[in-house]
Design a protein around this motif. Structure first.
Motif, PDB file in Angstrom:
ATOM      1  N   THR A  40       0.845  -1.202   0.000  1.00 12.37           N
ATOM      2  CA  THR A  40       0.000   0.000   0.000  1.00 12.37           C
ATOM      3  C   THR A  40       0.873   1.241   0.000  1.00 12.37           C
ATOM      4  OG1 THR A  40      -1.403   1.410   1.417  1.00 12.37           O
ATOM      5  CG2 THR A  40      -0.283  -0.396   2.511  1.00 12.37           C
ATOM      6  N   ARG A  53       8.854  -0.441  -4.148  1.00 10.60           N
ATOM      7  CA  ARG A  53       9.209   0.969  -4.400  1.00 10.60           C
ATOM      8  C   ARG A  53       9.254   1.698  -3.068  1.00 10.60           C
ATOM      9  NH1 ARG A  53       4.396   2.962  -6.614  1.00 10.60           N
ATOM     10  NH2 ARG A  53       5.522   4.837  -7.186  1.00 10.60           N
ATOM     11  N   GLN A  90     -12.147   2.323  -3.587  1.00  9.13           N
ATOM     12  CA  GLN A  90     -13.118   3.329  -4.009  1.00  9.13           C
ATOM     13  C   GLN A  90     -14.053   3.714  -2.865  1.00  9.13           C
ATOM     14  OE1 GLN A  90     -14.343   2.364  -8.352  1.00  9.13           O
ATOM     15  NE2 GLN A  90     -13.884   0.429  -7.356  1.00  9.13           N
TER      16      GLN A  90
END
Ligand SMILES: Nc1nc2c(c(=O)[nH]1)N[C@H]1C(S)=C(S)[C@@H](COP(=O)(O)OP(=O)(O)OC[C@H]3O[C@@H](n4cnc5c(=O)[nH]c(N)nc54)[C@H](O)[C@@H]3O)O[C@H]1N2
Ligand SMILES: Nc1nc2c(c(=O)[nH]1)N[C@H]1C(S)=C(S)[C@@H](COP(=O)(O)OP(=O)(O)OC[C@H]3O[C@@H](n4cnc5c(=O)[nH]c(N)nc54)[C@H](O)[C@@H]3O)O[C@H]1N2
Ligand code: SF4
Ligand SMILES: [Mo]
Length: 726
Positions: free
Chosen positions: A179, A211, A342
């Motif tokens: 996340t 990352r 969402q």
């Protein structure tokens, strides 16, 4: 700050953010039937006045490029003609009836969205599953939360995140895995940051991501693992805790099943083995495990780096295993907590908005559940088909093969957001009827429709959404929709009426629909039969379960560790490491992972309309490690051609040490309409998790090369990307 001076605003009203699943409360300023200013709502219990940049720029996006009227055309090669609502819905109804008569109900399908209101979801599902007899209603949540929903259901007996945001203030260990919370769930990130600041020595933050994103800035332990190796890491963490006697034996004995199977599995994952698989130092894995195991309250957050994988459900189970083994669930400051993408993907799951679900967390496959829903809908027993419908990818594959003849797409833009865009385009071109219900036009998907239906969007319709912490918020209608746009629930209602189902779809307001739906939550884990539009308007947002009109709502699930299973025990599931379906090889030597940028939302139909937000990242980028950039002769800032087995894309190199060597990253915000080669989903794979059917959007094999066109490089980037032919 955009917008007009506060003193010129006619009135202020409370609402809810239409972007991410954090579900922040908004205070909205209205002038002359327009939303002109958006601020945080200090009274909203989930966000307490906080908000991020995206909703602040909503006023910029609400007017421009709107789809105002229904349109029709006989085929995709001719221009659209404006039509009346009646004509458009009659045409759609006639074609649906013909197709169902000729090919059966499985030849029609609906593809909806976690950005629907709960009422939109409910009506569309009732129509498809109860009246058209097709279970082909899926949503973009299939690309998003399907693995998390399946993970909870298999381990705890039901979908439903157990923890709440107030647990952030009580936890002393955060596992942030897969996340980029800082960019994608910023208000939760701020709260974690505050918690860390309040007790910097005591509170530990572990970040697991190939990352080194902005999220890693607050990490005590940052684990840059190889993409797709989370299970090896999580199993090794459990291995360490087992050896260090940091498990909660009495919790395991009293409240769970099958621990011995997991014990046997993790035996094979000592930190040294996982270190090899994940390409991480073994001692970092040990440290992470001990930080988790020694915490008083351990809270895990995860999202797409976990879910969008061919082993997405197993990754979820491996996280939940850690929590069950340490008893870190149902207690203040602890729990496995999937971050919903969402704003109303949660409400969608509650309303049964996927092909295998029925309202109230019920399952299509369960005969009792079908009977209960049939009775509520007033249809004969046996009306609901017993087999789940086709999931998102299967739906588009079936349409591309010519098996699905009519596709109704609403609130989602699959011609940008689905993997393998060629498949989506083939599907939309082969279908006899493509109905697209969107707030904007053109989009990559409206562009391929036969019938276009203008949807009222946020601020133009009333209804309810549920956020990540199970909290229901009422969104009032603040302004009139532009042109002839209508709320999604109303469009589905009118379509049902055009099909002849007027008696079962008599709705004049979303309040009536909500009242009908909550009846189906009674006695279920997501019981909110004590909630109504009126109560939410009077009392403000409420967390389910909330079974009676005087019930105050529930902060946390499973406080007594009684789970939603027949004997109340949760289940461990053994999980094995399996890499992504496409590993690197000599032709495609890099793993591409894809995701989001801080200031854009998905396919940019809204955030792309704000000059300020666009400026932050005007064109697609590709993050590359300096060693990989050097290997393929790519300089920072230059254009790169990226190719996979399925297609190609072009992006500007961003050479950075913040990505793991052997991995590259591209955002997926751009579709082909903005420049064919800007679309990262030209490259991605349709391989899916066998249980959740969620696609592996986080890993596919690619090759990169510099785009050696000096003359092109001198032109503005947008022109280059549009004109370059590979
Ligand atoms: N700004 C912004 N915010 C958003 C959205 C948006 O479009 N823009 N969309 C919303 C939606 S619908 C969603 S689903 C969420 C998504 O929220 P996130 O899941 O946080 O976002 P992503 O960028 O898709 O992916 C998260 C991270 O997963 C990492 N990752 C990739 N592969 C792996 C892996 O194998 N293991 C691990 N551990 N990590 C991996 C990536 O490097 C990336 O940093 O964001 C929501 N919020
Ligand atoms: N490569 C790659 N692809 C991905 C992902 C990834 O990480 N990598 N993530 C996946 C995930 S998690 C998600 S959630 C999806 C999101 O992908 P999409 O759902 O396709 O993205 P959006 O741009 O949010 O699409 C919403 C559409 O609804 C329209 N709209 C807005 N409001 C309303 C309304 O009230 N009613 C109606 N009818 N329409 C409205 C918008 O104009 C827009 O066209 O993308 C998925 N695709
Ligand atoms: S964190 Fe999410 S819900 Fe909150 S303001 Fe930002 S986009 Fe909206
Ligand atoms: Mo999502």
């Amino acid at each position: 700050m955009p917008g007009i001076p506060t003193q010129n605003i006619d009135r202020w009203s409370k609402s809810y953010c239409p972007y991410c699943g954090v579900g922040c409360g908004l205070t909205v300023g209205i002038k002359d039937n327009r939303v002109v200013k958006v601020k945080g709502d200090p009274d909203h219990p989930s966000s307490r006045g906080d908000l991020c940049a995206k909703p602040i720029y909503l006023p910029d996006s609400l007017q421009t490029g709107r789809l105002l009227y229904p349109y029709m055309r006989p085929h995709q090669e001719v221009p659209f003609q404006r039509a009346s609502w009646d004509a458009a819905l009659q045409q759609a109804a006639m074609q649906f009836k013909q197709i169902i008569t000729r090919y059966g109900p499985q030849a029609v399908a609906f593809y909806g969205s976690g950005q629907f209101l709960t009422e939109d979801y409910y009506v569309a599902n009732k129509l498809a599953k109860g009246f058209l007899r097709t279970n082909n209603f899926d949503a973009n949540s299939r690309l998003c939360m399907a693995s998390a929903a399946a993970g909870y259901a298999s381990a705890l007996g039901s979908d439903g995140p157990p923890a709440a945001y107030e647990d952030i203030d009580l936890a002393d260990c955060f596992l942030l895995i897969g996340t980029n919370t800082a960019d994608c769930h910023p208000v939760i990130f701020d709260r974690i940051k505050q918690r860390k600041r309040s007790a910097p020595d005591r509170v530990k933050v572990i970040v697991v991501d190939p990352r080194e994103t902005a999220t890693a800035k607050i990490a005590d332990l940052y684990l840059p693992l190889r993409p797709g190796t989370d299970i090896a890491l999580l199993n090794a963490m459990l291995h360490v805790l087992l050896k260090a006697s940091l498990l909660d034996g009495s919790f395991i004995a009293q409240h769970t099943h099958h621990f011995e199977q997991v014990e046997a599995t993790v035996e094979r994952y000592p930190p040294e083995v996982a270190a090899e698989i994940c390409d991480l130092p073994a001692e970092l894995i040990v440290k992470a495990a001990l930080a988790f195991g020694r915490a008083t309250g351990a809270l895990s957050f995860w999202s797409m780096g976990v879910n969008q994988s061919t082993v997405g459900v197993s990754k979820n189970q491996a996280i939940i295993n850690l929590h069950l083994a340490t008893g870190q669930i149902g207690r203040p400051g602890s729990g496995p907590f999937s971050l919903t993408g969402q704003p109303n993907a949660m409400g969608g799951r509650e309303a049964g908005g996927l092909v295998h679900l029925l309202p109230g967390y019920r399952l299509i496959k369960n005969p009792t559940h079908r009977l209960e829903v049939e009775a509520h809908w007033g249809v004969p027993a046996g009306r609901i088909a017993p087999q789940p419908g086709l999931t998102a990818i299967e739906m588009f594959e079936a349409a591309a093969r010519g098996q699905i003849k009519a596709l109704w797409i609403a609130g989602t833009n699959p011609a940008v957001s689905m993997p393998q865009l060629d498949l989506v385009e083939t599907a939309l071109r082969r279908a006899e009827l493509v109905v697209v219900q969107d707030a904007y036009h053109p989009t990559d998907t409206t562009h391929l429709a036969h019938i276009l239906l203008p949807a009222a969007q946020w601020s133009e319709k009333a209804g309810v959404m549920t956020n990540s912490e199970r909290r229901l918020t009422y969104l009032p209608k603040l302004v009139d929709p532009p042109g002839e746009a209508r709320p999604d629930w109303q469009i589905f209602t009118c379509f049902a009426q055009a099909l002849g189902f007027t008696q079962a779809f008599p709705y004049h307001s979303s309040a009536e629909i909500f009242a009908e739906f909550v009846g189906l939550t009674q006695g279920r884990l997501c019981d909110y039969s004590g909630v109504s539009h009126a109560r939410l308007q009077d009392e403000g947002p409420l967390q389910w379960p909330c079974p009676t009109p005087t019930h105050p709502g529930t902060v946390r699930l499973y406080p007594e560790a009684r789970f939603t299973t027949p004997d109340g025990r949760a289940s461990f599931t053994p999980t094995e490491h399996t890499g992504p379906v496409e590993g690197p090889d000599t032709t495609y030597p890099l793993i591409l992972t894809t995701g989001r940028l801080k200031n854009q939302w998905h396919t940019m139909t809204r955030t792309g309309k704000s000059e300020s937000l666009r400026r932050e990242c005007p064109e697609p980028i590709i993050e590359l490690h300096p060693a990989d950039a050097a290997r393929w002769d790519i300089a920072d800032g230059k254009l790169v051609k990226v190719a996979s087995r399925r297609g190609a894309a072009i992006a500007r190199a961003c050479v950075t040490l913040k990505i793991k060597e052997g991995t590259c990253f591209m955002p997926f915000h751009w579709g082909r309409l903005l420049g064919y080669y800007k679309a990262v989903n030209n490259l991605t794979t349709t391989a899916t998790d066998p249980i959740s059917q969620e696609p592996e959007l986080k890993a596919c094999a690619v090759q990169v090369s510099p785009l050696w066109m000096m003359e092109l490089q001198r032109q503005p980037a947008s022109t280059v990307l549009e004109m370059v032919e590979l």
